[in-house]
Design an enzyme around this catalytic site. Structure first.
Site, PDB file in Angstrom:
ATOM      1  N   ARG A  82       5.654   9.623  -9.605  1.00 36.23           N
ATOM      2  CA  ARG A  82       5.195   8.232  -9.758  1.00 36.23           C
ATOM      3  C   ARG A  82       6.332   7.255  -9.454  1.00 36.23           C
ATOM      4  O   ARG A  82       6.093   6.195  -8.866  1.00 36.23           O
ATOM      5  CB  ARG A  82       4.621   8.015 -11.165  1.00 36.23           C
ATOM      6  CG  ARG A  82       3.317   8.791 -11.389  1.00 36.23           C
ATOM      7  CD  ARG A  82       2.848   8.700 -12.813  1.00 36.23           C
ATOM      8  NE  ARG A  82       2.562   7.330 -13.212  1.00 36.23           N
ATOM      9  CZ  ARG A  82       2.389   6.992 -14.502  1.00 36.23           C
ATOM     10  NH1 ARG A  82       2.512   7.916 -15.452  1.00 36.23           N
ATOM     11  NH2 ARG A  82       2.120   5.742 -14.830  1.00 36.23           N
ATOM     12  N   HIS A 133       3.945  -1.141 -22.107  1.00 40.63           N
ATOM     13  CA  HIS A 133       4.075   0.327 -22.085  1.00 40.63           C
ATOM     14  C   HIS A 133       5.344   0.792 -21.389  1.00 40.63           C
ATOM     15  O   HIS A 133       5.430   1.933 -20.917  1.00 40.63           O
ATOM     16  CB  HIS A 133       2.821   0.943 -21.440  1.00 40.63           C
ATOM     17  CG  HIS A 133       1.575   0.633 -22.212  1.00 40.63           C
ATOM     18  ND1 HIS A 133       0.325   0.733 -21.660  1.00 40.63           N
ATOM     19  CD2 HIS A 133       1.385   0.219 -23.477  1.00 40.63           C
ATOM     20  CE1 HIS A 133      -0.581   0.384 -22.568  1.00 40.63           C
ATOM     21  NE2 HIS A 133       0.027   0.073 -23.678  1.00 40.63           N
ATOM     22  N   CYS A 141      17.412   8.424 -23.952  1.00 39.94           N
ATOM     23  CA  CYS A 141      17.607   9.763 -24.512  1.00 39.94           C
ATOM     24  C   CYS A 141      16.346  10.152 -25.273  1.00 39.94           C
ATOM     25  O   CYS A 141      15.752   9.323 -25.970  1.00 39.94           O
ATOM     26  CB  CYS A 141      18.806   9.777 -25.466  1.00 39.94           C
ATOM     27  SG  CYS A 141      19.104  11.424 -26.140  1.00 39.94           S
ATOM     28  N   CYS A 146      19.877   9.243 -30.986  1.00 38.51           N
ATOM     29  CA  CYS A 146      21.021   8.986 -30.089  1.00 38.51           C
ATOM     30  C   CYS A 146      20.950   7.548 -29.606  1.00 38.51           C
ATOM     31  O   CYS A 146      21.954   6.831 -29.600  1.00 38.51           O
ATOM     32  CB  CYS A 146      20.991   9.952 -28.906  1.00 38.51           C
ATOM     33  SG  CYS A 146      22.027   9.418 -27.513  1.00 38.51           S
ATOM     34  N   CYS A 209      21.191  13.497 -21.346  1.00 41.48           N
ATOM     35  CA  CYS A 209      21.769  12.256 -21.876  1.00 41.48           C
ATOM     36  C   CYS A 209      23.292  12.296 -21.767  1.00 41.48           C
ATOM     37  O   CYS A 209      23.924  13.216 -22.305  1.00 41.48           O
ATOM     38  CB  CYS A 209      21.367  12.074 -23.340  1.00 41.48           C
ATOM     39  SG  CYS A 209      22.171  10.651 -24.090  1.00 41.48           S
TER      40      CYS A 209
HETATM   41  C1  BV8 Z   1      -0.246   3.807 -30.531  1.00 42.79           C
HETATM   42  C2  BV8 Z   1       2.657   4.486 -20.212  1.00 42.79           C
HETATM   43  C3  BV8 Z   1       0.263   4.077 -32.757  1.00 42.79           C
HETATM   44  C4  BV8 Z   1       2.851   5.914 -19.845  1.00 42.79           C
HETATM   45  C5  BV8 Z   1       0.469   4.284 -21.297  1.00 42.79           C
HETATM   46  C6  BV8 Z   1      -7.660   2.389 -31.386  1.00 42.79           C
HETATM   47  C7  BV8 Z   1      -8.817   2.952 -30.944  1.00 42.79           C
HETATM   48  C8  BV8 Z   1      -8.779   4.154 -30.226  1.00 42.79           C
HETATM   49  C9  BV8 Z   1      -7.578   4.796 -29.922  1.00 42.79           C
HETATM   50  C10 BV8 Z   1      -6.422   4.231 -30.351  1.00 42.79           C
HETATM   51  C11 BV8 Z   1      -6.462   3.049 -31.098  1.00 42.79           C
HETATM   52  N1  BV8 Z   1      -5.187   2.725 -31.376  1.00 42.79           N
HETATM   53  C12 BV8 Z   1      -4.344   3.672 -30.844  1.00 42.79           C
HETATM   54  C13 BV8 Z   1      -5.084   4.591 -30.224  1.00 42.79           C
HETATM   55  C14 BV8 Z   1      -4.562   5.745 -29.525  1.00 42.79           C
HETATM   56  C15 BV8 Z   1      -4.113   5.423 -28.079  1.00 42.79           C
HETATM   57  C16 BV8 Z   1      -5.267   4.987 -27.244  1.00 42.79           C
HETATM   58  O1  BV8 Z   1      -5.500   3.817 -27.029  1.00 42.79           O
HETATM   59  N2  BV8 Z   1      -5.989   5.995 -26.748  1.00 42.79           N
HETATM   60  C17 BV8 Z   1      -7.119   5.694 -25.839  1.00 42.79           C
HETATM   61  C18 BV8 Z   1      -7.036   6.629 -24.651  1.00 42.79           C
HETATM   62  C19 BV8 Z   1      -8.411   5.835 -26.527  1.00 42.79           C
HETATM   63  N3  BV8 Z   1      -3.075   4.402 -28.073  1.00 42.79           N
HETATM   64  C20 BV8 Z   1      -1.788   4.832 -28.221  1.00 42.79           C
HETATM   65  O2  BV8 Z   1      -1.468   5.991 -28.364  1.00 42.79           O
HETATM   66  C21 BV8 Z   1      -0.731   3.736 -28.196  1.00 42.79           C
HETATM   67  N4  BV8 Z   1       0.175   3.949 -29.275  1.00 42.79           N
HETATM   68  O3  BV8 Z   1      -1.343   3.439 -30.833  1.00 42.79           O
HETATM   69  O4  BV8 Z   1       0.703   4.129 -31.407  1.00 42.79           O
HETATM   70  C22 BV8 Z   1       1.425   4.129 -33.507  1.00 42.79           C
HETATM   71  C23 BV8 Z   1       1.698   3.037 -34.259  1.00 42.79           C
HETATM   72  C24 BV8 Z   1       2.801   3.098 -35.043  1.00 42.79           C
HETATM   73  C25 BV8 Z   1       3.598   4.257 -35.044  1.00 42.79           C
HETATM   74  C26 BV8 Z   1       3.302   5.328 -34.225  1.00 42.79           C
HETATM   75  C27 BV8 Z   1       2.202   5.273 -33.411  1.00 42.79           C
HETATM   76  C28 BV8 Z   1       0.131   3.830 -26.914  1.00 42.79           C
HETATM   77  C29 BV8 Z   1      -0.694   3.598 -25.712  1.00 42.79           C
HETATM   78  C30 BV8 Z   1       0.218   3.528 -24.467  1.00 42.79           C
HETATM   79  C31 BV8 Z   1       0.207   4.824 -23.697  1.00 42.79           C
HETATM   80  N5  BV8 Z   1       0.963   4.694 -22.443  1.00 42.79           N
HETATM   81  N6  BV8 Z   1       1.235   4.135 -20.176  1.00 42.79           N
HETATM   82  C32 BV8 Z   1       2.461   6.220 -18.420  1.00 42.79           C
HETATM   83  O5  BV8 Z   1       2.062   5.278 -17.694  1.00 42.79           O
HETATM   84  O6  BV8 Z   1       2.586   7.385 -18.049  1.00 42.79           O
HETATM   85  S1  BV8 Z   1      -1.217   3.902 -21.211  1.00 42.79           S
HETATM   86  C33 BV8 Z   1      -1.602   3.883 -19.522  1.00 42.79           C
HETATM   87  O7  BV8 Z   1      -2.990   4.125 -19.457  1.00 42.79           O
HETATM   88  C34 BV8 Z   1      -1.400   2.576 -18.813  1.00 42.79           C
HETATM   89  O8  BV8 Z   1      -0.237   1.926 -19.216  1.00 42.79           O
HETATM   90  C35 BV8 Z   1      -2.667   1.807 -19.210  1.00 42.79           C
HETATM   91  O9  BV8 Z   1      -2.521   1.222 -20.470  1.00 42.79           O
HETATM   92  C36 BV8 Z   1      -3.678   2.908 -19.354  1.00 42.79           C
HETATM   93  C37 BV8 Z   1      -4.531   2.971 -18.133  1.00 42.79           C
HETATM   94  O10 BV8 Z   1      -5.446   1.930 -18.264  1.00 42.79           O
HETATM   95  P1  BV8 Z   1      -5.628   0.883 -17.023  1.00 42.79           P
HETATM   96  O11 BV8 Z   1      -4.326   0.325 -16.652  1.00 42.79           O
HETATM   97  O12 BV8 Z   1      -6.715   0.002 -17.429  1.00 42.79           O
HETATM   98  O13 BV8 Z   1      -6.043   1.850 -15.818  1.00 42.79           O
HETATM   99  P2  BV8 Z   1      -7.423   2.615 -15.620  1.00 42.79           P
HETATM  100  O14 BV8 Z   1      -7.186   3.590 -14.558  1.00 42.79           O
HETATM  101  O15 BV8 Z   1      -7.973   3.052 -16.920  1.00 42.79           O
HETATM  102  O16 BV8 Z   1      -8.416   1.482 -15.075  1.00 42.79           O
HETATM  103  C38 BV8 Z   1      -8.115   0.849 -13.856  1.00 42.79           C
HETATM  104  C39 BV8 Z   1      -9.101  -0.294 -13.749  1.00 42.79           C
HETATM  105  O17 BV8 Z   1      -8.808  -1.003 -12.545  1.00 42.79           O
HETATM  106  C40 BV8 Z   1     -10.561   0.168 -13.639  1.00 42.79           C
HETATM  107  O18 BV8 Z   1     -11.371  -0.644 -14.473  1.00 42.79           O
HETATM  108  C41 BV8 Z   1     -10.904  -0.053 -12.167  1.00 42.79           C
HETATM  109  O19 BV8 Z   1     -12.262  -0.383 -11.986  1.00 42.79           O
HETATM  110  C42 BV8 Z   1     -10.007  -1.225 -11.835  1.00 42.79           C
HETATM  111  N7  BV8 Z   1      -9.644  -1.353 -10.416  1.00 42.79           N
HETATM  112  C43 BV8 Z   1      -9.548  -0.370  -9.484  1.00 42.79           C
HETATM  113  N8  BV8 Z   1      -9.179  -0.912  -8.265  1.00 42.79           N
HETATM  114  C44 BV8 Z   1      -9.006  -2.255  -8.489  1.00 42.79           C
HETATM  115  C45 BV8 Z   1      -9.299  -2.529  -9.855  1.00 42.79           C
HETATM  116  N9  BV8 Z   1      -9.238  -3.771 -10.368  1.00 42.79           N
HETATM  117  C46 BV8 Z   1      -8.880  -4.791  -9.513  1.00 42.79           C
HETATM  118  N10 BV8 Z   1      -8.583  -4.592  -8.197  1.00 42.79           N
HETATM  119  C47 BV8 Z   1      -8.629  -3.344  -7.650  1.00 42.79           C
HETATM  120  N11 BV8 Z   1      -8.334  -3.188  -6.362  1.00 42.79           N
END
Ligand code: BV8
Length: 326
Positions: A82, A133, A141, A146, A209
């Site tokens: 990526r 994110h 690290c 660390c 690290c």
């Molecule tokens: C946390 C970095 C707690 C890494 C990412 C409440 C309810 C349910 C679940 C949860 C909740 N609260 C927390 C959760 C759990 C979880 C979560 O949300 N799970 C989901 C799957 C249900 N959340 C977490 O774990 C978060 N942390 O809650 O911690 C906590 C608190 C205290 C202490 C400890 C813990 C952390 C979430 C972050 C994860 N990291 N990214 C990496 O990139 O590898 S998330 C990653 O996926 C992206 O950053 C982004 O957020 C997500 C992808 O979503 P989109 O960007 O929307 O992309 P997607 O492909 O889904 O959609 C694309 C869209 O574009 C589509 O609609 C498509 O139609 C459209 N499109 C396509 N082409 C175009 C277009 N639009 C315009 N123009 C075009 N040309």
């Protein structure tokens, strides 16, 4: 919901754009939630695109501390892939339009879920861009105790052993695996294709690290189950809790499926914001309020510059002049 009638109905489309423009020009405070769709026409795959799979794995399951603990080489190959693509991609007109909006007078804050660095390369002012994110190009690290961090490391590959394999390098490759790579952002074999054998990489050869000299380095992104950066959360909460309404919320290229990021749209609505969704997926406009909100169905790179033109002018000029800050 004011919906951009299909392209075949230009009148409805321009009427809606006009309606949106009149609200935009009255808006003093604007927030945008940005997702992978913003970078789609720069050639970067979305999370849900291609079934959300990288090789045969669900991308959201690779982006976890558990996956890194279980197989750090595989997770590093995923992120090195990526990083390679993001470095070879270019910001598109939507990135530039948002960057220009951030430079305009209006109080604007962009909340990005993207880790690809393209908004930064479109000169989006850092004070008006919150990376919810993290960033593919920050390293840290893997032992939080660390605390070592290395911002903006764009070395590709981050260590030689993570180089994208070149064709002919894999003696066990099957016929299909030697198909020429069609992805212009990949220089070598497109290892997201499960037909390509992934080189096996000993953990000892992965980036380590330089400070504690014992733990692995990891990408500076937020994995599922990890909390968002506290400084970023504090800045976002400060913007939302200011004693002023929010007039407009732009929801660009996101499936609004990941929290807490997806929750900010309702927070903005509670502050009085009208919501404009930009997305080619008609389903993504479902939760909109018919009378107050707008749904622009299509490619962000095409539509967003039109939507923001009254405040940012023609971004094409900016792209030519400034180009990409890489
Ligand atoms: C946390 C970095 C707690 C890494 C990412 C409440 C309810 C349910 C679940 C949860 C909740 N609260 C927390 C959760 C759990 C979880 C979560 O949300 N799970 C989901 C799957 C249900 N959340 C977490 O774990 C978060 N942390 O809650 O911690 C906590 C608190 C205290 C202490 C400890 C813990 C952390 C979430 C972050 C994860 N990291 N990214 C990496 O990139 O590898 S998330 C990653 O996926 C992206 O950053 C982004 O957020 C997500 C992808 O979503 P989109 O960007 O929307 O992309 P997607 O492909 O889904 O959609 C694309 C869209 O574009 C589509 O609609 C498509 O139609 C459209 N499109 C396509 N082409 C175009 C277009 N639009 C315009 N123009 C075009 N040309």
């Amino acid at each position: 919901m004011k919906e951009s009638a299909s392209a075949s109905d230009p009148d409805a489309k321009s009427a809606m754009l006009e309606d949106f423009h009149s609200h935009l020009l009255k808006s003093r405070r604007i927030v945008a939630l940005l997702g992978a769709g913003l970078s789609a026409s720069s050639g970067l795959p979305t999370f849900r695109g291609a079934g959300g799979l990288w090789r045969t794995h669900d991308a959201t399951s690779i982006a976890t501390p558990q996956a890194f603990a279980a197989d750090p080489a595989f997770v590093w190959q995923f992120y090195s892939y990526r990083r390679h693509m993001a470095l070879n991609a270019k910001p598109n007109a939507a990135h530039y339009a948002l960057a220009q909006l951030a430079k305009s007078t209006t109080k604007f804050l962009a909340l990005s879920q993207n880790v690809d660095g393209l908004s930064q390369r479109a000169h989006h002012p850092p004070s008006k861009l919150k990376l919810l994110h993290g960033n593919l190009f920050d390293l840290k690290c893997s032992d939080a105790k660390c605390g070592y961090r290395e911002p903006n490391n764009t070395t590709d590959p981050v260590v030689p052993i993570l180089a994208i394999p070149q064709s002919g390098q894999d003696p066990t490759a099957t016929a299909t695996a030697t198909e020429p790579n069609t992805n212009p952002l990949i220089r070598g074999l497109d290892i997201s294709n499960p037909n390509h054998t992934l080189p096996s990489i000993p953990t000892a050869s992965l980036p380590h690290c330089p400070q504690c000299r014992k733990s692995l380095l990891r990408p500076g992104v937020v994995w599922f189950g990890e909390s968002l950066p506290t400084d970023v959360l504090a800045d976002v909460d400060a913007f939302f809790s200011a004693d002023e309404p929010i007039d407009l919320m732009l929801v660009v290229g996101t499936s609004s499926a990941v929290y807490p990021a997806a929750g900010y749209t309702q927070v903005a609505r509670n502050k009085g914001a009208r919501v404009a969704v930009v997305n080619p997926d008609p389903g993504s406009g479902r939760a909109l309020d018919g009378k107050r909100d707008w749904f622009f169905c299509g490619d962000a790179a095409e539509i967003l510059p039109e939507m923001l033109r009254p405040l940012v002018g023609d971004v094409r000029g900016v792209i030519d002049e400034k180009g990409d800050a890489d």
